[in-house]
Structure formats: structure tokens, C-alpha cells
Design a protein around this motif. Structure first.
Motif, PDB file in Angstrom:
ATOM      1  N   HIS A 225       2.840   2.906   2.829  1.00 37.38           N
ATOM      2  CA  HIS A 225       4.027   3.529   3.429  1.00 37.38           C
ATOM      3  C   HIS A 225       3.938   3.643   4.951  1.00 37.38           C
ATOM      4  CE1 HIS A 225       1.792   7.346   3.697  1.00 37.38           C
ATOM      5  NE2 HIS A 225       2.764   7.789   4.461  1.00 37.38           N
ATOM      6  N   ASP A 226       2.717   3.588   5.520  1.00 35.79           N
ATOM      7  CA  ASP A 226       2.614   3.670   6.979  1.00 35.79           C
ATOM      8  C   ASP A 226       1.654   2.637   7.571  1.00 35.79           C
ATOM      9  OD1 ASP A 226       0.172   4.644   6.169  1.00 35.79           O
ATOM     10  OD2 ASP A 226       0.400   6.622   7.098  1.00 35.79           O
ATOM     11  N   ALA A 238     -13.649   6.822  -7.427  1.00 35.48           N
ATOM     12  CA  ALA A 238     -12.386   7.353  -7.923  1.00 35.48           C
ATOM     13  C   ALA A 238     -11.780   6.427  -8.963  1.00 35.48           C
ATOM     14  CB  ALA A 238     -11.404   7.531  -6.760  1.00 35.48           C
ATOM     15  N   ARG A 239     -11.070   7.037  -9.917  1.00 34.50           N
ATOM     16  CA  ARG A 239     -10.258   6.262 -10.847  1.00 34.50           C
ATOM     17  C   ARG A 239      -8.938   5.944 -10.163  1.00 34.50           C
ATOM     18  NH1 ARG A 239      -8.376   8.520 -15.133  1.00 34.50           N
ATOM     19  NH2 ARG A 239      -8.467   6.717 -16.516  1.00 34.50           N
ATOM     20  N   VAL A 240      -8.510   4.710 -10.283  1.00 35.29           N
ATOM     21  CA  VAL A 240      -7.281   4.268  -9.627  1.00 35.29           C
ATOM     22  C   VAL A 240      -6.494   3.393 -10.585  1.00 35.29           C
ATOM     23  CG1 VAL A 240      -8.299   4.338  -7.306  1.00 35.29           C
ATOM     24  CG2 VAL A 240      -8.379   2.203  -8.636  1.00 35.29           C
ATOM     25  N   VAL A 287      -2.777   4.260  -6.395  1.00 34.77           N
ATOM     26  CA  VAL A 287      -2.420   2.914  -6.844  1.00 34.77           C
ATOM     27  C   VAL A 287      -2.986   1.906  -5.854  1.00 34.77           C
ATOM     28  CG1 VAL A 287      -0.532   1.306  -7.311  1.00 34.77           C
ATOM     29  CG2 VAL A 287      -0.327   3.702  -7.993  1.00 34.77           C
ATOM     30  N   LEU A 288      -3.767   0.952  -6.359  1.00 27.81           N
ATOM     31  CA  LEU A 288      -4.321  -0.117  -5.530  1.00 27.81           C
ATOM     32  C   LEU A 288      -3.773  -1.447  -6.015  1.00 27.81           C
ATOM     33  CD1 LEU A 288      -6.281   2.120  -4.592  1.00 27.81           C
ATOM     34  CD2 LEU A 288      -8.082   0.386  -4.568  1.00 27.81           C
ATOM     35  N   MET A 289      -3.482  -2.331  -5.071  1.00 29.67           N
ATOM     36  CA  MET A 289      -2.949  -3.644  -5.430  1.00 29.67           C
ATOM     37  C   MET A 289      -3.411  -4.678  -4.417  1.00 29.67           C
ATOM     38  SD  MET A 289       1.059  -3.067  -4.320  1.00 29.67           S
ATOM     39  CE  MET A 289       1.161  -1.585  -5.296  1.00 29.67           C
ATOM     40  N   ASP A 304       0.289   7.464  -1.838  1.00 27.26           N
ATOM     41  CA  ASP A 304      -1.099   7.136  -2.180  1.00 27.26           C
ATOM     42  C   ASP A 304      -1.194   5.758  -2.824  1.00 27.26           C
ATOM     43  OD1 ASP A 304       0.190   7.836  -4.493  1.00 27.26           O
ATOM     44  OD2 ASP A 304      -1.432   9.080  -5.285  1.00 27.26           O
ATOM     45  N   TRP A 305      -0.400   4.831  -2.298  1.00 22.17           N
ATOM     46  CA  TRP A 305      -0.465   3.428  -2.724  1.00 22.17           C
ATOM     47  C   TRP A 305      -1.165   2.632  -1.627  1.00 22.17           C
ATOM     48  CZ3 TRP A 305       4.517   1.369  -5.510  1.00 22.17           C
ATOM     49  CH2 TRP A 305       4.901   2.281  -6.510  1.00 22.17           C
TER      50      TRP A 305
END
Length: 338
Positions: A225-226, A238-240, A287-289, A304-305
């Protein structure tokens, strides 16, 4: 997982297992005959191919799906710039809605221009043109003052455009799968085609003596987002939610585990057109991509993406050889024009 994703996963599992899908072999033999006939028609001049006024470097693969071409293209842009070239990129624009050839603006729309061309344009700043016929895209960049060499992304089978250097990219983990042509296997051309390419780059796995090894190294996260940079260590252990709409989602999930994360895996078909509904997960996690997926999700991304940035690591000797081959091609064009 959607029905399309499940079907694609099953087909990939069969293609990359030792056994050929025997009922599909007759279609694979027919396909082999057709691609052989097509190559003959181009070689004999019955089908015409376009010779650009600029040197052309093609990056492609033999398998259906991803092998690491886009990170290699980005690395080539940087390496050629360091050697005095002004590279531009041409692409089919797969996944985009554009029908006419066009140059991409500084802020491309992946829905129109395709996800991979949009990523290349945004990350590198290089001129990028798309066209269903690569020759049309090439013409758009030939008169551009900022371009003196063309990189054709995923153009190995596009014989309508002549090329000076061919680079074949191989997934080092999966190689050529069961070795069969479509639809019995994953190959768009016979594996023997590799011997006719100028250079063979292997992404991961173990490169053979005549091949060049490439590794993809994580280089931090970008918050969607930024566009702020975030270190992977901030999410360590961390779990993602791990989202991947690429040719081999398993590679992305494995890279997250190797970085100390615990991914909840969400594979999607390659070039998937993401919608907000795709992210309605039952558990609230970061969320990771991939970067390729991120260009399609920024407009509706949560706070938090993140996109995982990766860089291709290759020996300088490879780029030096490419530079020499391109300069030879340029000198030949200059002498032909006299």
C-alpha cells in the motif's frame, strides 16, 4: 483452491512425474510434426520473419509455465546498462487485454498490459512494448532514442522475429519433466532444441558443465500500500498467507520456508487475475506474494500485504559473453547497411 487451480496442479504433477500420459501421445506426435513443419516453413522463407534494425536478445524456455525468465530479464537490463547499452523489452503482454501493439506508460496497468511487462517496466524503468506479434512491438522501440538493443521476453518459439542471441532458461528443479511434448508432457519444443540455443541458464538445482547457474536471492519485502521496504527478519518465524499465481508456486512457498516463515499456501493458476474475494481468508495473517502478483493487487491491498523481491545472481562472465555477441551483431548490421 479453485477447480482450475486443482486441474492445473494435477496436470503439472503428471507432466513432472516420470510417467508420460500415454493416451495423449498421439496428440503429442501430431504436435511435434506441426512445429517441425512450421520451423521448416520459416527456414525456407515461405513464412516471413522480421529482422529488426536493432540487435535482438531472446529469453525463453521450452516448458509450459515459469522458469525464472522475468528475474533474468531484469538482471540483463542492469548488466547491459552497466556495459553501455540502452535495453528495451518487447513482450506479448500475456494476461493483458490490449489487442493493438503499444508502448507501456511509466505507470502501466497490468490488466491491460499484462503482469510481467508491467513488473519489468515499473521495476527497471526500461522502455517496454507489447504486441501479439513481437515484430510490431520491436518496431515501436526501434526509433526510441533510449533503446539500442531489444530483449524479447518469452520469445523463443516466436519465429516471426529474427534473433541474434538466444538464452534458454531451465527450471533446475523440474528440468524437462517427463520429456514429452504437449499435451502428453510440458514441452513446447523437443528437449534437443536446447543444443541450438546460444546460452543455457539453469534456475536453481544443479547446472550441467555446459550450462550457467542462476540463483534467485530474496531481497527484502515491499509493503504494497505504500511501497515501503520491510526486512524479512521482521516477519521471521511468522505464519503468513502465501499467495502465488505463477508457473511454479511451490518454488515461492519453498523460498518463504527457507527464509524462516511458515506459509499457509494459496496457489493460483499462472497469470491469475486477482480479485479482493481471493483474499477472504478465515485467519487474519500477513499476506505475502510474488512481485508479479503484487502489480495486480496494489489497488485493493491491505496494510499488511507484502511482495517478496528477488534478484537473479549470475556470473559476470555470462553478461560479458552476451555483450560481445550483441556487439558482433551490431557490427554486422552496420556493415550490411553500407
Amino acid at each position: 483452491m479453485s477447480l482450475q487451480a486443482r486441474l492445473e496442479a494435477w496436470l503439472l504433477w503428471r507432466w513432472y512425474s516420470p510417467r508420460v500420459i500415454r493416451p495423449l501421445l498421439p496428440l503429442a506426435w501430431l504436435y511435434r510434426g506441426l512445429i517441425g513443419l512450421r520451423r521448416t516453413l520459416y527456414a525456407s522463407g515461405v513464412f516471413r520473419s522480421y529482422r529488426s534494425t536493432l540487435p535482438v536478445l531472446v529469453v525463453g524456455n521450452l516448458n509450459v509455465g515459469g522458469a525464472g525468465k522475468t528475474p533474468l530479464v531484469l538482471a540483463l537490463i542492469d548488466a547491459l546498462r552497466a556495459r553501455g547499452w540502452r535495453p528495451g523489452v518487447i513482450s506479448r503482454g500475456h494476461g493483458g487485454s490490449a489487442r493493438a501493439p503499444m508502448r507501456l506508460p511509466a505507470t502501466p496497468n497490468p490488466t491491460v498490459h499484462g503482469d510481467e511487462p508491467s513488473l519489468i517496466r515499473q521495476r527497471s524503468g526500461a522502455e517496454v512494448a507489447i504486441g501479439r506479434r513481437r515484430a510490431d512491438a520491436a518496431r515501436l522501440l526501434e526509433d526510441c532514442a533510449d533503446v539500442d538493443v531489444l530483449i524479447a521476453d518469452d520469445g523463443l518459439q516466436h519465429l516471426a522475429l529474427q534473433r541474434d542471441v538466444e538464452i534458454l532458461v531451465i527450471d533446475g528443479r523440474r528440468r524437462f519433466g517427463n520429456g514429452a511434448l504437449l499435451p502428453a508432457g510440458p514441452l513446447r519444443e523437443p528437449a534437443s532444441r536446447a543444443a541450438h540455443c546460444d546460452l543455457v541458464v539453469v534456475n536453481g538445482g544443479e547446472a550441467l558443465p555446459e550450462e550457467v547457474q542462476m540463483h534467485l536471492r530474496p531481497n527484502g519485502l515491499r509493503r504494497l500500500h505504500d511501497d515501503a521496504r520491510v526486512e524479512l527478519s521482521e516477519l521471521a518465524a511468522a505464519r503468513v498467507h502465501a499467495v502465488a499465481g505463477i508457473g511454479d508456486p511451490a518454488r515461492f512457498f519453498a523460498s518463504l520456508r527457507a527464509s524462516g516463515l511458515t506459509p499457509v499456501e494459496h496457489p493460483f493458476p499462472d497469470h491469475h487475475a486477482f480479485e479482493p474475494a481471493d483474499f477472504e481468508f478465515s485467519e487474519a495473517l500477513p499476506v505475502l506474494m510474488t512481485e508479479k502478483d503484487a502489480v495486480k493487487c496494489r489497488q485493493f491491498a491491505g496494510t499488511d500485504w507484502y511482495a517478496l523481491r528477488v534478484d537473479a545472481e549470475l556470473p559476470d562472465a555470462l553478461f560479458d559473453e552476451i555483450d560481445q555477441r550483441l556487439r558482433l551483431a551490431l557490427s554486422r548490421r552496420t556493415s550490411d547497411d553500407r
